[in-house]
Each structure stands twice: as structure tokens, then as C-alpha cells.
Write an enzyme that holds these catalytic residues in place. Structure first.
Site, PDB file in Angstrom:
ATOM      1  N   THR A 102      14.549  29.819  77.984  1.00 38.38           N
ATOM      2  CA  THR A 102      14.827  30.261  79.353  1.00 38.38           C
ATOM      3  C   THR A 102      13.537  30.551  80.108  1.00 38.38           C
ATOM      4  OG1 THR A 102      16.984  31.167  78.756  1.00 38.38           O
ATOM      5  CG2 THR A 102      15.956  32.033  80.745  1.00 38.38           C
ATOM      6  N   SER A 141      21.209  24.392  83.572  1.00 35.97           N
ATOM      7  CA  SER A 141      21.036  25.561  82.722  1.00 35.97           C
ATOM      8  C   SER A 141      19.822  25.285  81.844  1.00 35.97           C
ATOM      9  CB  SER A 141      22.274  25.774  81.841  1.00 35.97           C
ATOM     10  OG  SER A 141      21.995  26.661  80.770  1.00 35.97           O
ATOM     11  N   THR A 142      19.188  26.353  81.398  1.00 32.56           N
ATOM     12  CA  THR A 142      18.130  26.158  80.410  1.00 32.56           C
ATOM     13  C   THR A 142      18.652  25.330  79.244  1.00 32.56           C
ATOM     14  OG1 THR A 142      16.969  28.192  80.945  1.00 32.56           O
ATOM     15  CG2 THR A 142      16.659  27.346  78.724  1.00 32.56           C
ATOM     16  N   ASN A 143      19.937  25.510  78.929  1.00 30.13           N
ATOM     17  CA  ASN A 143      20.504  24.912  77.722  1.00 30.13           C
ATOM     18  C   ASN A 143      20.683  23.401  77.801  1.00 30.13           C
ATOM     19  OD1 ASN A 143      20.584  27.580  77.070  1.00 30.13           O
ATOM     20  ND2 ASN A 143      22.807  27.788  77.244  1.00 30.13           N
ATOM     21  N   SER A 319     -23.738  19.635  52.293  1.00 30.66           N
ATOM     22  CA  SER A 319     -23.965  20.879  51.577  1.00 30.66           C
ATOM     23  C   SER A 319     -25.135  21.639  52.187  1.00 30.66           C
ATOM     24  CB  SER A 319     -24.241  20.595  50.098  1.00 30.66           C
ATOM     25  OG  SER A 319     -24.598  21.783  49.414  1.00 30.66           O
ATOM     26  N   SER A 320     -25.001  22.961  52.166  1.00 31.00           N
ATOM     27  CA  SER A 320     -26.101  23.813  52.630  1.00 31.00           C
ATOM     28  C   SER A 320     -27.081  24.113  51.507  1.00 31.00           C
ATOM     29  CB  SER A 320     -25.542  25.129  53.181  1.00 31.00           C
ATOM     30  OG  SER A 320     -24.861  25.835  52.144  1.00 31.00           O
TER      31      SER A 320
END
Length: 471
Positions: A102, A141-143, A319-320
Site C-alpha cells: 500500500t 486498489s493496491t491489491n 594477497s597482501s
């Protein structure tokens, strides 16, 4: 000029920002549903779909003599602007909300109405000239508006996903052609199996995608069935008897989609089975793509201590702490796309099951889950195609080495020398760390010419007729 304007709803008066195109209903929803931090503004397909529904409804009501033409023209013009991308930032309610959508419908009504008022020469909030619920939401309607908009938005998103899947399929198919002459060892249960070509391996990925595209196309037909005209529960109360047909006609013209009206609007208003089926297809696609990514990670593993049969394009440092390490980051991210799609499918399942009687109140979370899955799969397919598959190369030396050392080659000789003799050769090759070819020639089971023919590229990778030796 003031910074706010006063609007009224059933709970009383509220000050709304004067610059806002939304109104009091949206304001309250914005306050009530601070849940995900993600608004429907992030779903342009849904906003375009909502504007399409509002325009179609206005045209239908004007044709029926229920809406003055001037009001209809202003609504349609406002909707056209929204469908072109305007005012999307005014759709501010959270994607997760109570009320069965809604708040989303109210948000759309108010934005369309206030822009239409401006086009008519009035100020935002002067609802005596055009009202969000009286005129913009007329016969709706929202529906029926919200599920119809979800279906339209979903159809748009499905088309984007199909295009992305086609691109990924074609990229795999091109690699299959490129690798068609490269022999390699197949594997079952991560153990050496019989030979195949690298091209055959990559062609299966193209076929897997093609199959799921066909399933997605089939389920899209179901999604195109809408319930516009159902109004509150499917009985069509407040709508003219001819409204549904006229609104459908205009909606098909506006969207370009081959939409149809459900034969039973009461059933269509409460049943979310089509969404469950679509989500299942999306899960199937995610399963297939994730499996492909698993394969790519395995085949490229190494570079020295793994399979190392293919090389994925290096995209970034891996990779660090370990210099020179490169990871399969693109397949990894697409794996994670699949994991989220799996979870979204569970969400859709529970939400569809959770509806009661004539309405399912949980369509907002269904919409969010489907939208996320469709978007992630679309971007995932494009990313995998362009940033990984297109740049894959074959490690021909490793492929050749694996073939020469493989005990599985003896399988190709099984129909010629028999299972018992082939087993003895395989056992000896494994225990003595020797090649099958050398043992067969040493034991004079076949001539070198016969053996070369039996182990020829084409003979190893497709069906053939055998002449079994006697004795």
C-alpha cells in the site's frame, strides 16, 4: 514560500516538505518502515511499471467517461515523465514494508498527482483540483496495482537477464570453438576419466545456459498474466465492468508486453505461485552458473600445484602477504551471487506460503527478493563473460602431459583387448608409474599402428565402431 505544506489523512494533519512530490501517506510510511535502508527508488523497473499502470488506468477511466480528459492528460503526461526517469528520487518508501505494498502504491499516487497538478498550473498539494486517491487511483486498489506492477517490472528484468545469459552463452561457445582441437582428460569424482576436448568441456557450459534460457522464457509467459481490474480482492468492486479490458489494452500499448488478464481475478489476487516458479528457475540458473564457476576455479587451480589446465585472466593482486599470488576473483564473486539467489528463493517460498485468504501481504519482500536475484544474475553473467571467460587461455603443455600420463587411456582399448587385459594394464601402469602406451607395446597386445589409430584424437572423443580381437 514556506518549507512545508500541510496535508491531511485519517490520522490527522502533517507537515510535508514543500519541495516533495510525495505526500502525507508516503511521509508516514517513510517513518514507519526504516527497515532495510533501501528505497524503491533503487528499483527503476518497478517505478516505470507503476507509472505505466497509472497511465493505463487513467486512459481507461477517461474512455469510460469517469475521468475528465484534462485530468487524464495531466496524469498520463506525469507518468510519461516518470517512465523516462524523472522523479525517481521521490519514491522514498523502504522496499520492505507492511501493508501488502500500500505504501508503494500511495507513494506512486502522490508523486504522479503532484506532478500532474503542476502540469495543470496548480501547486503541489492542491488536491481539490486532482486527488491522489480519487482520480490517480480511480478504479484501482493496491491489491491489483502492486502485483501488476511487480509482474511488469519482472518481465523487464527477465529480458535483461536473458540478454546477459545469451552473451555469456555466446562467450562460452566461442571458447569451445577456440579449444576444439585440444585434447584433455575428463574427470569424474575428481578422478581421471576418459579423454575429451577442452572445447567439449566449454561447449557444455553454453548448452547449460541455453537450456535455462528456454525455461526462463517459459516462466515469463506466466508472469505476464495480471490481475488489474481485480481491485480489493478480485471482485472488481469500484471498477466499471469494461475497465479491466480497456486498462489491459492501454497497458499493453504502453509497456510493449504481451500481457493478459487472469481468468479468475480472485484467485490471481491471492496466489503467488508464478513468483515461486520464477524464483525456482532463477535458483536453477544460479546453481548452474555456480557449478560452472567451481569448474573454472578447479581447472585453473595452481599455477604449479593444481590442475593448471586453463589460465584465467589476472584481474588484481591476490594477497597482501604472498607476492605474485593471483586469485580467481571473478568466479568467486559469481559464486556469491548464486548463494544470495539461493537465499532469495527461500524468502520467496516462505512469503508465498505465508499469505492468508484473499491476499498475500508479503509481496514487498517477494518483489525485493526477485528483483535482487534478477539484478545479481544479470550483472553476474555479464561480469563472468567479459572479465573472465573471454580472456581464458589453455595451458596446452599441461593438457598434453596429463593425457600422456593418464591411465584412463586404457578405457579406449577395453573394447579391443577386453576388460580383464585392460585392467591388468591399468594396474601395472599405476604401480610402476608407466604409460599405458608403453606397456601395450611391450606386451605386443597391439601394433604401434593399431595403437596410434585407437588413441587418435577423434577416436577418443566420440562414438566409434570396434573390431574386438579374438583370443
Amino acid at each position: 514560500m514556506t518549507d512545508t505544506r500541510l496535508e491531511h489523512d485519517l490520522l490527522g494533519d502533517r507537515e510535508v516538505p514543500a519541495s516533495a512530490y510525495y505526500g502525507v501517506h508516503t511521509l508516514r510510511a517513510q517513518e514507519n518502515f526504516q527497515i532495510s535502508g533501501i528505497t524503491i527508488a533503487t528499483m527503476p523497473e518497478l517505478i516505470v511499471a507503476l507509472a505505466s499502470v497509472k497511465a493505463a488506468a487513467a486512459k481507461a477511466n477517461a474512455e469510460l467517461g469517469l475521468l475528465p480528459q484534462a485530468q487524464c492528460d495531466a496524469i498520463v503526461a506525469a507518468c510519461a515523465e516518470i517512465r523516462s526517469g524523472a522523479l525517481h528520487d521521490q519514491f522514498v518508501v523502504d522496499v520492505i514494508q507492511g501493508g501488502a505494498g500500500t505504501s508503494t502504491n500511495m507513494n506512486a499516487n502522490e508523486v504522479v498527482c503532484n506532478r500532474a497538478l503542476e502540469l495543470m498550473g496548480h501547486q503541489r498539494g492542491e488536491y481539490q483540483y486532482l486527488h491522489p486517491n480519487e482520480q490517480v487511483n480511480m478504479a484501482q486498489s493496491t491489491n491489483d496495482v502492486y502485483p501488476t506492477a511487480i509482474r511488469i517490472a519482472t518481465c523487464f528484468a527477465i529480458k535483461s537477464l536473458l540478454a546477459a545469459m545469451a552473451h555469456l552463452r555466446d562467450t562460452f561457445a566461442a571458447k569451445a570453438e577456440e579449444f576444439s582441437g585440444l585434447l584433455k582428460i575428463g574427470r569424474t569424482q575428481l578422478q581421471d576419466a576418459v579423454p575429451m576436448t577442452l572445447g567439449q568441456e566449454f561447449s557444455t557450459y553454453a548448452v547449460m545456459l541455453e537450456e535455462d534460457m528456454a525455461r526462463l522464457i517459459r516462466v515469463e509467459v506466466l508472469v505476464r498474466e495480471i490481475n488489474l481490474g481485480a481491485t480489493a480482492i478480485g471482485t472488481g468492486i469500484t471498477a466499471h465492468p469494461e475497465y479491466a479490458a480497456k486498462a489491459l489494452h492501454h497497458l499493453r500499448e504502453i509497456t510493449g508486453l504481451d500481457l493478459s488478464t487472469a481468468p479468475n481475478l480472485i484467485e490471481a489476487t491471492q496466489d503467488c505461485g508464478d513468483f515461486v516458479q520464477l524464483s525456482g528457475v532463477l535458483k536453477r540458473i544460479a546453481v548452474k552458473i555456480s557449478k560452472i564457476c567451481n569448474d573454472l576455479r578447479l581447472l585453473s587451480s595452481g599455477p604449479r600445484a593444481g590442475f593448471g589446465e586453463i589460465n584465467l585472466p589476472a584481474m588484481q593482486a591476490g594477497s597482501s602477504i604472498m607476492p605474485g599470488k593471483v586469485n580467481p576473483v571473478i568466479p568467486e564473486v559469481v559464486n556469491q551471487v548464486a548463494f544470495e539467489v539461493f537465499g532469495n528463493d527461500v524468502t520467496v517460498t516462505f512469503a508465498a506460503e505465508g499469505g492468508q485468504l484473499q491476499l498475500n501481504a508479503f509481496e514487498p519482500v517477494i518483489m525485493n527478493a526477485l528483483s535482487r536475484s534478477l539484478t545479481l544474475l544479470t550483472t553476474g553473467c555479464m561480469t563472468l563473460a567479459d572479465r573472465c571467460v573471454a580472456g581464458i587461455t589453455a595451458n596446452e603443455e599441461r593438457l598434453r602431459e596429463n593425457i600422456e600420463r593418464s591411465i584412463a587411456l586404457v578405457t579406449a582399448l577395453n573394447p579391443i583387448i577386453g576388460y580383464k587385459q585392460a585392467t591388468a594394464i591399468a594396474t601395472e601402469a599405476f604401480s610402476d608409474n608407466r604409460n599405458v602406451r608403453d606397456i601395450v607395446l611391450q606386451k605386443q597386445l597391439m601394433s604401434e599402428e593399431e595403437l596410434n589409430e585407437a588413441l587418435r584424437h577423434e577416436m577418443l572423443t566420440q562414438p566409434r565402431e570396434y573390431a574386438k580381437r579374438q583370443g
